[in-house]
Design a protein around this motif. Structure first.
Motif, PDB file in Angstrom:
ATOM      1  N   THR A  99       0.828  -1.208   0.000  1.00 10.42           N
ATOM      2  CA  THR A  99       0.000   0.000   0.000  1.00 10.42           C
ATOM      3  C   THR A  99       0.860   1.254   0.000  1.00 10.42           C
ATOM      4  O   THR A  99       0.630   2.192  -0.762  1.00 10.42           O
ATOM      5  CB  THR A  99      -0.942  -0.008   1.228  1.00 10.42           C
ATOM      6  N   PHE A 100       1.871   1.287   0.857  1.00 13.41           N
ATOM      7  CA  PHE A 100       2.667   2.504   0.998  1.00 13.41           C
ATOM      8  C   PHE A 100       3.634   2.699  -0.169  1.00 13.41           C
ATOM      9  O   PHE A 100       4.092   3.812  -0.416  1.00 13.41           O
ATOM     10  CB  PHE A 100       3.398   2.478   2.338  1.00 13.41           C
ATOM     11  N   GLU A 101       3.914   1.655  -0.886  1.00 14.33           N
ATOM     12  CA  GLU A 101       4.734   1.781  -2.096  1.00 14.33           C
ATOM     13  C   GLU A 101       3.871   2.226  -3.268  1.00 14.33           C
ATOM     14  O   GLU A 101       4.241   3.133  -4.019  1.00 14.33           O
ATOM     15  CB  GLU A 101       5.398   0.436  -2.407  1.00 14.33           C
ATOM     16  N   ASP A 102       2.722   1.613  -3.405  1.00 16.50           N
ATOM     17  CA  ASP A 102       1.853   1.889  -4.548  1.00 16.50           C
ATOM     18  C   ASP A 102       1.249   3.293  -4.504  1.00 16.50           C
ATOM     19  O   ASP A 102       0.944   3.868  -5.549  1.00 16.50           O
ATOM     20  CB  ASP A 102       0.710   0.869  -4.616  1.00 16.50           C
ATOM     21  N   LEU A 103       1.058   3.851  -3.291  1.00 17.37           N
ATOM     22  CA  LEU A 103       0.361   5.133  -3.159  1.00 17.37           C
ATOM     23  C   LEU A 103       1.290   6.317  -2.917  1.00 17.37           C
ATOM     24  O   LEU A 103       0.833   7.416  -2.604  1.00 17.37           O
ATOM     25  CB  LEU A 103      -0.652   5.050  -2.006  1.00 17.37           C
ATOM     26  N   LYS A 104       2.578   6.148  -3.098  1.00 15.49           N
ATOM     27  CA  LYS A 104       3.523   7.246  -2.868  1.00 15.49           C
ATOM     28  C   LYS A 104       3.147   8.475  -3.704  1.00 15.49           C
ATOM     29  O   LYS A 104       2.895   8.386  -4.898  1.00 15.49           O
ATOM     30  CB  LYS A 104       4.941   6.813  -3.229  1.00 15.49           C
ATOM     31  N   GLY A 105       3.102   9.623  -3.019  1.00 20.82           N
ATOM     32  CA  GLY A 105       2.856  10.883  -3.717  1.00 20.82           C
ATOM     33  C   GLY A 105       1.458  11.027  -4.277  1.00 20.82           C
ATOM     34  O   GLY A 105       1.220  11.883  -5.126  1.00 20.82           O
ATOM     35  N   ARG A 106       0.482  10.265  -3.787  1.00 20.67           N
ATOM     36  CA  ARG A 106      -0.861  10.249  -4.377  1.00 20.67           C
ATOM     37  C   ARG A 106      -1.777  11.368  -3.887  1.00 20.67           C
ATOM     38  O   ARG A 106      -2.497  11.968  -4.672  1.00 20.67           O
ATOM     39  CB  ARG A 106      -1.520   8.894  -4.072  1.00 20.67           C
ATOM     40  N   PHE A 107      -1.758  11.685  -2.586  1.00 22.61           N
ATOM     41  CA  PHE A 107      -2.880  12.426  -2.007  1.00 22.61           C
ATOM     42  C   PHE A 107      -2.591  13.906  -1.768  1.00 22.61           C
ATOM     43  O   PHE A 107      -1.516  14.294  -1.324  1.00 22.61           O
ATOM     44  CB  PHE A 107      -3.301  11.774  -0.685  1.00 22.61           C
ATOM     45  N   ASP A 108      -3.607  14.710  -2.023  1.00 17.75           N
ATOM     46  CA  ASP A 108      -3.561  16.137  -1.684  1.00 17.75           C
ATOM     47  C   ASP A 108      -3.849  16.349  -0.202  1.00 17.75           C
ATOM     48  O   ASP A 108      -3.346  17.286   0.404  1.00 17.75           O
ATOM     49  CB  ASP A 108      -4.598  16.896  -2.513  1.00 17.75           C
ATOM     50  N   LEU A 109      -4.660  15.467   0.363  1.00 18.51           N
ATOM     51  CA  LEU A 109      -5.057  15.610   1.764  1.00 18.51           C
ATOM     52  C   LEU A 109      -5.264  14.232   2.373  1.00 18.51           C
ATOM     53  O   LEU A 109      -5.937  13.379   1.788  1.00 18.51           O
ATOM     54  CB  LEU A 109      -6.364  16.417   1.853  1.00 18.51           C
ATOM     55  N   ILE A 110      -4.662  14.027   3.534  1.00 21.15           N
ATOM     56  CA  ILE A 110      -4.893  12.824   4.327  1.00 21.15           C
ATOM     57  C   ILE A 110      -5.406  13.266   5.688  1.00 21.15           C
ATOM     58  O   ILE A 110      -4.782  14.099   6.353  1.00 21.15           O
ATOM     59  CB  ILE A 110      -3.599  11.995   4.516  1.00 21.15           C
TER      60      ILE A 110
END
Length: 346
Positions: free
Chosen positions: A230-241
């Motif tokens: 999960t943390f590899e696939d979603l790197k740099g994905r989100f504007d807001l968490i």
């Protein structure tokens, strides 16, 4: 003084018991509210069990309150007998500091007066919504729109505003990638609200067991934090968490999921301090922030928004005799997604 039936914690280790408490006759600017429903927030449990500091017992908790105005003071202008109203996490503030004047009473520089576990202007301890009545100054009461049933509206006074505030502050909306960490009492409202705001919504939860619920409530994607990919696939994905969890997190891992100028907002309160490497922020101009709940003005905005979009909490209504059982189930994460007390059973 009018009396009210209530449930109180006698100590940090004893179960809650039925009791009777006194409420004020409404002052000139106060309203007496007949409480119909009260949500159970994990904060109630943390507080009553002395996990967040010293407590004066017995304590009546509950800050997700929905009811009907029963009486009004002589100079009240905002509400009338019969109005549908709510009360959230605080019942007063200094009213004069820069934050109060800006409509951010939850950040009162003198400290807001909590709905419970605080000392009110009358010099007496405040008591919360696990009771049949409460007296509150009219400026700290919210109007519940007709489009919201009182039972599903009660949790909005904490869970709803605690997620609405950061989603609005950091501009969740069309074209934004938003992740909600945790799919519980707070998180499920974050999914609903972020979806209604038009954002593309992802849920990051410990396991996949709530995946179907997340999709039903408006999530576009769902990921398990227990899956290392999960943390590899979603790197740099989100504007807001927005993190709603009270468990300790690998903060560097979550910061790594933010896009350029992305923001990680802590809405939950983990037990232990969290550390991170500054490089997790500076590399992509990321931000680390926190949020509390919302001011009266924004809380009213949230209620109106939820009514407009048909958003209520997912609830399980219980009688008073099941409050202690419900507390244990909250601690065990065995609720989907908010217990609400029918106060007619007190």
């Amino acid at each position: 003084m009018p009396t009210a039936r209530a449930y109180a914690a006698p100590s940090a280790t004893e179960p809650l018991v039925p009791t009777t408490i006194e409420r004020r006759e409404p002052g000139p600017h106060e309203v007496l509210i007949a409480i119909k429903f009260a949500g159970i927030c994990h904060s109630d449990i943390h507080t009553a069990r002395g996990e967040w500091g010293a407590i004066s017992y017995p304590i009546v908790t509950g800050h997700e309150i929905a009811g009907v105005v029963e009486a009004v003071g002589s100079e009240v202008t905002k509400y009338a007998v019969g109005d549908r109203v709510g009360v959230g996490c605080y019942v007063d503030s200094c009213r004069k500091c820069v934050n109060c004047l800006a409509g951010e009473e939850q950040y009162c520089l003198e400290g807001e007066i909590g709905t419970y576990n605080a000392i009110g202007r009358d010099g007496k301890p405040t008591a919360g919504g696990y009771s049949t009545h409460i007296t509150v100054e009219e400026d700290y009461v919210l109007r519940i729109p007709d489009g919201l049933d009182l039972d599903v509206a009660a949790p909005l006074l904490c869970a709803g505003i605690t997620l609405y505030s950061p989603l609005k502050t950091w501009e969740a909306g069309p074209g934004k990638q938003v992740a909600i960490v945790g799919m519980g009492g707070l998180g499920h409202m974050g999914v609903k609200i972020a979806h209604a705001l038009g954002a593309e919504v992802s849920v990051i939860s410990q396991s996949l067991k709530k995946q179907d619920d997340a999709f039903r409530l408006g999530a576009d994607h769902y990921y398990a934090s227990s899956d290392e990919s999960t943390f590899e696939d979603l790197k740099g994905r989100f504007d807001l968490i927005v993190s709603t969890v009270s468990s300790d997190l690998d903060l560097d891992a979550y910061l790594g999921l933010l896009a350029l100028d992305g923001t990680f907002v802590a809405a939950g309160l983990p037990e232990n301090p969290m550390s991170f490497g500054p490089g997790s922020l500076v590399g992509f101009r990321r931000r680390l922030a926190g949020t509390k709940n919302g001011g009266i003005r924004q809380t009213q905005e949230m209620l109106d928004f939820c009514a407009e979009h048909g958003l209520g909490a997912e609830i399980e209504v219980i009688p008073a005799e099941k409050i202690n059982e419900a507390w244990e189930r909250v601690v065990a994460s065995d609720v989907r997604y908010r217990f609400v007390i029918d106060t007619s059973t007190l």
